[in-house]
Design an enzyme around this catalytic site. Structure first.
Site, PDB file in Angstrom:
ATOM      1  N   CYS A  59       0.403  -1.301   0.469  1.00 13.29           N
ATOM      2  CA  CYS A  59      -0.110  -0.186  -0.023  1.00 13.29           C
ATOM      3  C   CYS A  59       0.723   1.022   0.057  1.00 13.29           C
ATOM      4  O   CYS A  59       0.211   2.000  -0.675  1.00 13.29           O
ATOM      5  CB  CYS A  59      -0.847   0.178   1.234  1.00 13.29           C
ATOM      6  SG  CYS A  59      -1.732  -1.788   2.113  1.00 13.29           S
TER       7      CYS A  59
ATOM      8  N   ASP B  34      -3.305  -2.574   7.754  1.00 17.03           N
ATOM      9  CA  ASP B  34      -4.400  -3.698   8.545  1.00 17.03           C
ATOM     10  C   ASP B  34      -3.788  -4.546   8.275  1.00 17.03           C
ATOM     11  O   ASP B  34      -4.008  -6.335   8.702  1.00 17.03           O
ATOM     12  CB  ASP B  34      -6.350  -3.587   8.162  1.00 17.03           C
ATOM     13  CG  ASP B  34      -5.785  -1.821   8.619  1.00 17.03           C
ATOM     14  OD1 ASP B  34      -5.592  -1.534   9.525  1.00 17.03           O
ATOM     15  OD2 ASP B  34      -7.538  -1.804   8.807  1.00 17.03           O
TER      16      ASP B  34
ATOM     17  N   LYS C  52      -6.042   3.574   7.149  1.00 18.47           N
ATOM     18  CA  LYS C  52      -5.971   4.876   8.083  1.00 18.47           C
ATOM     19  C   LYS C  52      -5.437   5.969   7.715  1.00 18.47           C
ATOM     20  O   LYS C  52      -5.977   7.369   8.661  1.00 18.47           O
ATOM     21  CB  LYS C  52      -5.526   3.850   9.492  1.00 18.47           C
ATOM     22  CG  LYS C  52      -6.991   3.106   9.803  1.00 18.47           C
ATOM     23  CD  LYS C  52      -8.284   2.445  10.279  1.00 18.47           C
ATOM     24  CE  LYS C  52      -8.999   1.752   9.996  1.00 18.47           C
ATOM     25  NZ  LYS C  52      -8.514   0.983   9.347  1.00 18.47           N
TER      26      LYS C  52
ATOM     27  N   CYS D  84      -5.900  -2.816  -1.088  1.00 15.82           N
ATOM     28  CA  CYS D  84      -6.160  -3.417  -1.650  1.00 15.82           C
ATOM     29  C   CYS D  84      -7.236  -2.995  -2.649  1.00 15.82           C
ATOM     30  O   CYS D  84      -7.492  -2.298  -2.665  1.00 15.82           O
ATOM     31  CB  CYS D  84      -6.887  -4.176  -0.331  1.00 15.82           C
ATOM     32  SG  CYS D  84      -5.842  -4.289   1.334  1.00 15.82           S
TER      33      CYS D  84
ATOM     34  N   GLU E 111     -10.423  -4.521  13.256  1.00 14.72           N
ATOM     35  CA  GLU E 111     -11.041  -5.106  12.307  1.00 14.72           C
ATOM     36  C   GLU E 111     -11.344  -6.872  13.002  1.00 14.72           C
ATOM     37  O   GLU E 111      -9.956  -7.373  13.673  1.00 14.72           O
ATOM     38  CB  GLU E 111     -10.834  -5.163  11.439  1.00 14.72           C
ATOM     39  CG  GLU E 111     -11.267  -3.597  10.701  1.00 14.72           C
ATOM     40  CD  GLU E 111     -10.150  -3.427   9.968  1.00 14.72           C
ATOM     41  OE1 GLU E 111      -9.637  -4.746   9.225  1.00 14.72           O
ATOM     42  OE2 GLU E 111     -10.659  -1.811   9.160  1.00 14.72           O
TER      43      GLU E 111
ATOM     44  N   SER F 278     -13.403  -5.208   8.358  1.00 14.95           N
ATOM     45  CA  SER F 278     -12.533  -4.677   6.991  1.00 14.95           C
ATOM     46  C   SER F 278     -14.011  -4.445   6.132  1.00 14.95           C
ATOM     47  O   SER F 278     -14.461  -4.883   6.200  1.00 14.95           O
ATOM     48  CB  SER F 278     -11.558  -5.858   6.805  1.00 14.95           C
ATOM     49  OG  SER F 278     -11.193  -5.899   5.414  1.00 14.95           O
TER      50      SER F 278
END
Length: 574
Positions: free
Chosen positions: A56, A88, A131, A201, A451, A477
């Site tokens: 990411c 995450d 986040k 993602c 999550e 999630s």
């Protein structure tokens, strides 16, 4: 760029670069190779969430260099710095997930402190993982200096034996593996191909949901949030953002001019229309809080209720972010919503123009089936629904995009940690028709409101995704699917109703009516509440303890400070 000369008499950097008393300060800038001209130009913070934790974030440093070129080309002086990210996907399913939501606050706080400490005049913020997007935008709204948000872009889909796959397939494969439906070798093969590039993602999970929000709310340039991370066009968007932030300084267009009640409603609209993550119902109130706007979970849910679901995106649909970008991007989604009266077209954006003006030249693409016309939706109501009832007086949230059955009644099976529930799922010690309850995992209780993707994905992998339901005071999630209700409030840690459920209590969920109830009398609730005692966590110090001491309810965004309502001054006006 219209303005070539800037008056620094009202810009924050005058406190660090102007006048004889700032000669020592300027000496530090000369030490880094800046010229006199560069020192006396506006100083632009280029904040990146770059790190080596996950794909990411890995391309953000490269993109930051393009931003800096744009700033310099428009007579500004870029000053690059990094902040943290907790990813995450890596934090999921273990103690690391307690760090996730707290990281949003640390990101916003650290960007604020860096900007304040060095007197920067504007901000271009780059973020890639869940986040970090709201965290960066919260900092922009809090500081209220001219700002532009840049999403690092989504990952490309993987290919497993000729079929496109995402990390969602991998989390669900863990469930298949646990019941013998996937071999060790097949799981090993899938994990090596599911994530083939840099980027967040790829489906409409939290990162892409908040990226969609960044364009709809007006903080990102049109089209910029949809381009996948590996695409070279990202550098063009980044350079343009660097140039455009200088125009915003010249015109004094600030985030709080952009983030208004109407633009927050626009943001909630695109979340629902795209079947986005339930986490948006946490982050939008938090962003509103920074601007001093009252916009809580129920306000978000009200928008969700009247918005059509029109983007056929995973996890409930067929496509990923790359597919939507290639048929017209987020502006295509926004265009049809605007044309059919679902967006406020008069909201100003970082282009200096309104949403309607930005959309004026966008044409509908008839040769695609990723985004449906808003008057011919996939379903007439949004992909996310707010709930309330005697089990959730402060609300709850569920994603219904792709969910066949939106009504569920069953006996509770209670767990006080996710680990206990995941163990029961892994060992198949639960029963079809049960409502799995995971509690004491809210903002204060966990602490950190983790999550639950590992558990929900395992259920789906076992073929039980539509045969059981799950409710929690924690989060899900964006990749979660099935009848999974999160953000149940008040949370168990503050003696919310979810704390007083017992195994066998009948829970009724109705996403059509927007209700979440347990068949218990008020008298029985009060009796159980009298016997309740708070539960201690093992976090008695450190950042997670600090978060737990300050965090508020999920209904208002799980924020940790008074926001704009408590301000006596705004940084931009120092």
């Amino acid at each position: 760029m219209d303005a070539k000369v800037f008056d620094k008499s009202k810009l924050p950097s005058r406190h660090t670069t102007e006048g004889p008393a700032r000669a020592p300060h300027r000496s530090y800038l000369y030490a880094m190779g800046l010229t006199k001209e560069q020192i006396h130009q506006p100083l632009v913070g280029v904040a990146s969430c770059w790190n080596e934790a996950a794909p990411c974030n890995i391309s953000l440093m490269r993109q930051a260099q393009a931003v800096k070129k744009g700033v310099a080309a428009a007579n500004g002086t870029p000053r690059e710095f990094c902040t943290i990210t907790v990813t995450d996907g890596i934090a999921m399913g273990h103690e690391g997930m307690k760090s996730s939501l707290a990281s949003r606050e640390v990101i916003a706080d650290s960007v604020e402190l860096t900007m304040r400490g060095h007197g920067y005049d504007a901000l271009v913020g780059l973020a890639g993982c869940d986040k970090s997007l709201p965290g960066m935008m919260m900092a922009m709204i809090r500081l209220n200096v001219p700002s532009i948000f840049i999403y690092g872009g989504s990952i490309l889909p993987g290919s497993y034996r000729g079929q496109p796959v995402t990390v969602q397939d991998l989390f669900e494969a863990v469930g298949k593996h646990s019941v013998g439906d996937m071999s060790d070798a097949d799981l090993d093969e899938l994990e090596q191909v599911a994530c083939p590039s840099a980027g967040a993602c790829g489906a409409q999970f939290t990162a892409n949901t908040m990226a969609t929000v960044s364009e709809a709310i007006g903080l990102a340039l049109p089209y910029s949030a949809g381009a996948p991370a590996p695409y070279e066009i990202r550098d063009r968007f980044c350079m343009t953002a660097g140039e455009q932030v200088m125009e915003l300084i010249a015109r004094n267009i600030r985030p709080r001019d952009i983030v208004t009640r109407k633009s927050l409603e626009n943001a909630a609209t695109v979340v629902a229309a795209s079947g986005g993550s339930t986490n948006a119902a946490l982050h939008l109130p938090a962003m509103a809080h920074e601007a001093g706007i009252k916009f809580d979970l129920f306000d978000v849910a009200e928008i969700f209720k009247k918005t059509p679901y029109i983007a056929d995106l995973k996890p409930g649909g067929r496509y990923v972010a790359k597919d939507m970008f290639e048929v017209g991007g987020i502006p295509l989604l926004m265009k049809t919503l605007l044309d059919h009266g679902y967006l406020h077209g008069d909201c100003i954006t970082v282009t200096g123009r309104t949403i309607a003006e930005n959309m004026a030249k966008v044409r509908w693409n008839e040769h695609q089936d990723v985004v449906f016309p808003a008057d011919k939706p996939i379903t007439p109501t949004g992909g996310v629904v707010g709930l309330s009832g005697n089990l959730a007086p402060d609300g709850a949230i569920v994603k219904v995009a792709g969910l066949k059955n939106q009504v569920f009644t069953g006996p509770a099976r209670c767990f006080d940690t996710e680990e206990e529930c995941f163990e029961a799922v892994t060992n198949r010690t639960y029963k079809e028709g049960e409502v799995l309850v995971i509690r004491y995992v809210g903002p204060k209780g966990a602490p950190g409101m983790p999550e639950m993707l590992s558990t929900t994905a395992a259920l789906y992998g076992q073929g039980m995704g539509d045969k059981v339901a799950l409710i929690t005071d924690g989060r899900f999630s964006g990749a979660t699917r099935g009848f999974c209700i999160g953000h149940v409030g008040p949370e168990a840690a503050v003696s919310g109703p979810i704390a007083h459920i017992r195994d066998g209590d009948i829970i009724e969920m109705n996403a059509i009516e927007g209700t979440l109830n347990v068949k218990l009398s008020a008298e029985e609730f009060e009796k159980r509440k009298a016997d309740w005692k708070p539960r201690a966590t093992k976090y008695g110090s450190g950042a997670i303890w600090k978060f737990a001491q300050n965090v508020g309810p999920a209904r208002y965004g799980a924020v940790t400070h008074p926001g704009a309502a408590g301000e006596s001054h705004v940084y931009a006006d120092i």
